[in-house]
Design a protein around this motif. Structure first.
Motif, PDB file in Angstrom:
ATOM      1  N   GLY A 127       0.808  -1.220   0.000  1.00 41.78           N
ATOM      2  CA  GLY A 127       0.000   0.000   0.000  1.00 41.78           C
ATOM      3  C   GLY A 127       0.838   1.266   0.000  1.00 41.78           C
ATOM      4  N   VAL A 128       2.004   1.235  -0.670  1.00 42.39           N
ATOM      5  CA  VAL A 128       2.887   2.395  -0.699  1.00 42.39           C
ATOM      6  C   VAL A 128       3.377   2.626  -2.121  1.00 42.39           C
ATOM      7  N   THR A 129       4.097   3.725  -2.307  1.00 41.32           N
ATOM      8  CA  THR A 129       4.810   3.983  -3.551  1.00 41.32           C
ATOM      9  C   THR A 129       6.302   3.922  -3.245  1.00 41.32           C
ATOM     10  N   ARG A 130       7.121   4.315  -4.198  1.00 40.99           N
ATOM     11  CA  ARG A 130       8.567   4.322  -3.958  1.00 40.99           C
ATOM     12  C   ARG A 130       9.007   5.564  -3.183  1.00 40.99           C
ATOM     13  N   ARG A 131       8.097   6.461  -2.927  1.00 38.25           N
ATOM     14  CA  ARG A 131       8.349   7.631  -2.095  1.00 38.25           C
ATOM     15  C   ARG A 131       7.444   7.551  -0.877  1.00 38.25           C
ATOM     16  N   ASN A 154      20.628   4.330  -5.128  1.00 35.53           N
ATOM     17  CA  ASN A 154      20.634   2.950  -4.627  1.00 35.53           C
ATOM     18  C   ASN A 154      19.409   2.224  -5.149  1.00 35.53           C
ATOM     19  N   PRO A 155      19.394   1.824  -6.417  1.00 34.15           N
ATOM     20  CA  PRO A 155      18.186   1.245  -7.010  1.00 34.15           C
ATOM     21  C   PRO A 155      17.835  -0.131  -6.471  1.00 34.15           C
ATOM     22  N   ASP A 156      18.730  -0.764  -5.713  1.00 30.63           N
ATOM     23  CA  ASP A 156      18.424  -2.100  -5.198  1.00 30.63           C
ATOM     24  C   ASP A 156      17.267  -2.057  -4.202  1.00 30.63           C
ATOM     25  N   VAL A 157      17.072  -0.915  -3.533  1.00 29.47           N
ATOM     26  CA  VAL A 157      15.979  -0.767  -2.575  1.00 29.47           C
ATOM     27  C   VAL A 157      14.728  -0.326  -3.317  1.00 29.47           C
ATOM     28  N   LEU A 158      13.680  -1.125  -3.227  1.00 32.96           N
ATOM     29  CA  LEU A 158      12.418  -0.801  -3.883  1.00 32.96           C
ATOM     30  C   LEU A 158      11.673   0.297  -3.146  1.00 32.96           C
ATOM     31  N   THR A 159      11.579   0.150  -1.811  1.00 31.89           N
ATOM     32  CA  THR A 159      10.866   1.132  -1.005  1.00 31.89           C
ATOM     33  C   THR A 159      11.246   0.962   0.457  1.00 31.89           C
ATOM     34  N   VAL A 160      10.964   1.978   1.248  1.00 35.76           N
ATOM     35  CA  VAL A 160      11.057   1.900   2.705  1.00 35.76           C
ATOM     36  C   VAL A 160       9.648   2.138   3.222  1.00 35.76           C
ATOM     37  N   LEU A 196      10.154  -0.179  10.214  1.00 31.43           N
ATOM     38  CA  LEU A 196      10.203   0.133   8.799  1.00 31.43           C
ATOM     39  C   LEU A 196      10.571  -1.137   8.047  1.00 31.43           C
ATOM     40  N   ALA A 197       9.962  -1.333   6.905  1.00 33.44           N
ATOM     41  CA  ALA A 197      10.282  -2.477   6.052  1.00 33.44           C
ATOM     42  C   ALA A 197      11.100  -1.965   4.866  1.00 33.44           C
ATOM     43  N   VAL A 198      12.380  -2.298   4.855  1.00 32.94           N
ATOM     44  CA  VAL A 198      13.246  -1.946   3.740  1.00 32.94           C
ATOM     45  C   VAL A 198      13.169  -3.114   2.752  1.00 32.94           C
ATOM     46  N   VAL A 199      12.603  -2.871   1.596  1.00 29.31           N
ATOM     47  CA  VAL A 199      12.331  -3.940   0.634  1.00 29.31           C
ATOM     48  C   VAL A 199      13.335  -3.859  -0.510  1.00 29.31           C
TER      49      VAL A 199
END
Length: 457
Positions: free
Chosen positions: A237-241, A261-267, A274-277
């Motif tokens: 339920g989030v975006t990349r921001r 750092n493109p390896d991280v999809l979202t925080v 926090l879920a660092v994906v």
């Protein structure tokens, strides 16, 4: 008060009977029923447990998945629970079930409430050999697996109890396969429940502050590793921001494609954490999730140096890591991080049916030496004027091989972040997954990382 004495007597009588509550109607107005599996509360967000016919009925998906079952639901055929060699079939309105094809009769039939199938919790637990207890004071059902699971409801990281004291984890959890101190002084416990799943749980100052999962079989709420990146964002339920509020401060994470750092999809914000994906952009799937206490994440060493997504971890990672690790033995930390790179490389190979690498101490010494060389000379590259290239260094060290490969990186914040960086780089990824390579060693110094691979003679 007399009424309270009667209630206490009734409660004592009920506790003898466990979950059998013949006077269930008298407790309908009491506090909600909670479910605890192997020491960890299991949330039932939309439909709470109920008491019917003297039995506690629970939404089966939440509890079964917490116990390690895979759950398949069909509104016409009912629910099928699978775990190892055990298969349980349950049917709405039918006071019977099947356990590995054998009919078993129930005191109370499962029922559908608000789209959820509720079933007698004692039957499901005991069908697998688990122990079940009812606490009439806290109104909780406690389920203890026949063998303690490797960590807290580990396969769903969203249920991991951040803040859990380390001494309680030691009493509740199975012994980890490996313990080590990593970046920023976190004490990591490593579990590999099977050969396709890698889990680790991090403690700082005596409390659980982080959990990480990669491979297959994990999830974070609705998110799982089969999701493509766009599906993962929808599941969370989030975006990349994203924006996170911590105390009186607001933090914005911008993980858009323009970030460094493109390896991280979202925080993604989550309860307490926090879920660092991390994304695997080459396979177009979700690679892993790091669930971390938000105040720890935003206040400790390198994790506080955030500007664009996780990018400043890369920019300032070396300085922050050295600051945080002044209190611990750095060389041991670096060796443990290097071994984690070996574990993660082999996990990637197993997921793709590629033979495992063996750890080679001689190769590891060469890799460590190259990382240390780069750190001490503020230099970055595969070839150096002093040592030549990767194969030259291995030969000089007396390592016998028919072929060699090398991955290097600098500036990443820890072993996990550099591994995902390599897996999103076609050349580095190809080296990790090369089926001809059969042995490796890795070395870390500061924020410099080296993996050396060989084809053994």
């Amino acid at each position: 008060m007399p009424g309270r004495r009667v209630t206490a007597s009734l409660a004592a009588w009920l506790s003898v009977l466990g979950l059998v509550l013949p006077w269930g109607a008298l407790v309908l107005a009491a506090s909600p029923i909670t479910i605890v599996v192997d020491g960890v509360p299991v949330p039932t967000p939309d439909v709470p447990p109920v008491i019917e016919g003297g039995r506690v009925l629970v939404p089966i998906r939440f509890v079964a998945e917490a116990m390690g079952f895979a759950v398949d639901w069909d509104p016409h055929l009912g629910a099928e629970l699978k775990q190892g060699t055990t298969t349980i079939q349950l049917f709405p309105g039918v006071a019977a079930a099947r356990v590995n094809g054998r009919a078993v009769y129930l005191d109370v039939a499962p029922k559908i409430v608000s789209g959820r199938l509720l079933v007698p919790v004692r039957f499901v637990a005991e069908a697998t050999g688990a122990r079940v207890a009812w606490d009439d004071v806290s109104r909780s059902v406690t389920i203890a697996s026949p063998v303690a699971p490797p960590g807290p409801v580990a396969r769903d990281l969203a249920t991991v109890p951040l803040g859990l004291p380390e001494h309680e984890a030691q009493a509740l959890w199975a012994e980890p396969r490996r313990r080590f101190t990593g970046a920023f002084g976190i004490r990591w416990w490593v579990y590999e429940p099977d050969d396709r799943l890698y889990l680790r749980f991090g403690f700082y100052q005596g409390k659980l502050v982080a959990a990480y999962a990669t491979g297959e079989g994990w999830r974070f709420g609705q998110l799982n590793p089969t999701h493509a990146p766009d599906q993962a964002l929808r599941a969370l339920g989030v975006t990349r921001r994203t924006t996170v509020q911590v105390s009186s401060s607001t933090y914005t994470f911008d993980c858009s494609p323009r970030s460094k750092n493109p390896d991280v999809l979202t925080v993604a914000p989550a309860e307490k954490g926090l879920a660092v994906v991390y994304a695997d952009w080459i396979d177009n799937r979700t690679a892993s999730v790091l669930f971390v206490d938000r105040e720890y994440f935003l206040s400790s060493g390198g994790y506080s140096r955030l500007s664009s997504c996780l990018v400043s971890l890369v920019t300032y990672g070396a300085e922050a890591k050295l600051e945080e690790l002044q209190r611990v033995e750095l060389q041991e930390v670096y060796r443990e991080e290097a071994y984690t790179l070996f574990e993660l490389a082999n996990l990637e190979r197993r997921l793709r049916g590629i033979g495992p690498l063996r750890w080679d101490e001689g190769v590891a010494a060469v890799a460590e030496g190259h990382s240390r060389y780069m750190l001490e000379r503020d230099y970055y590259g595969h070839w150096t004027p002093d040592t030549g290239g990767p194969c030259d260094r291995l030969t000089s060290a007396g390592v016998r091989f028919r072929g060699c490969g090398e991955n290097i990186a600098m500036g990443y914040v820890d072993d996990v972040s550099v591994h995902h960086g390599w897996m999103n780089s076609p050349g580095h990824r190809e080296t990790i997954l090369n089926p001809r390579l059969d042995a490796m060693g890795a070395g870390v110094a500061g924020a410099y990382y080296t993996e050396n691979f060989i084809i053994s003679r």
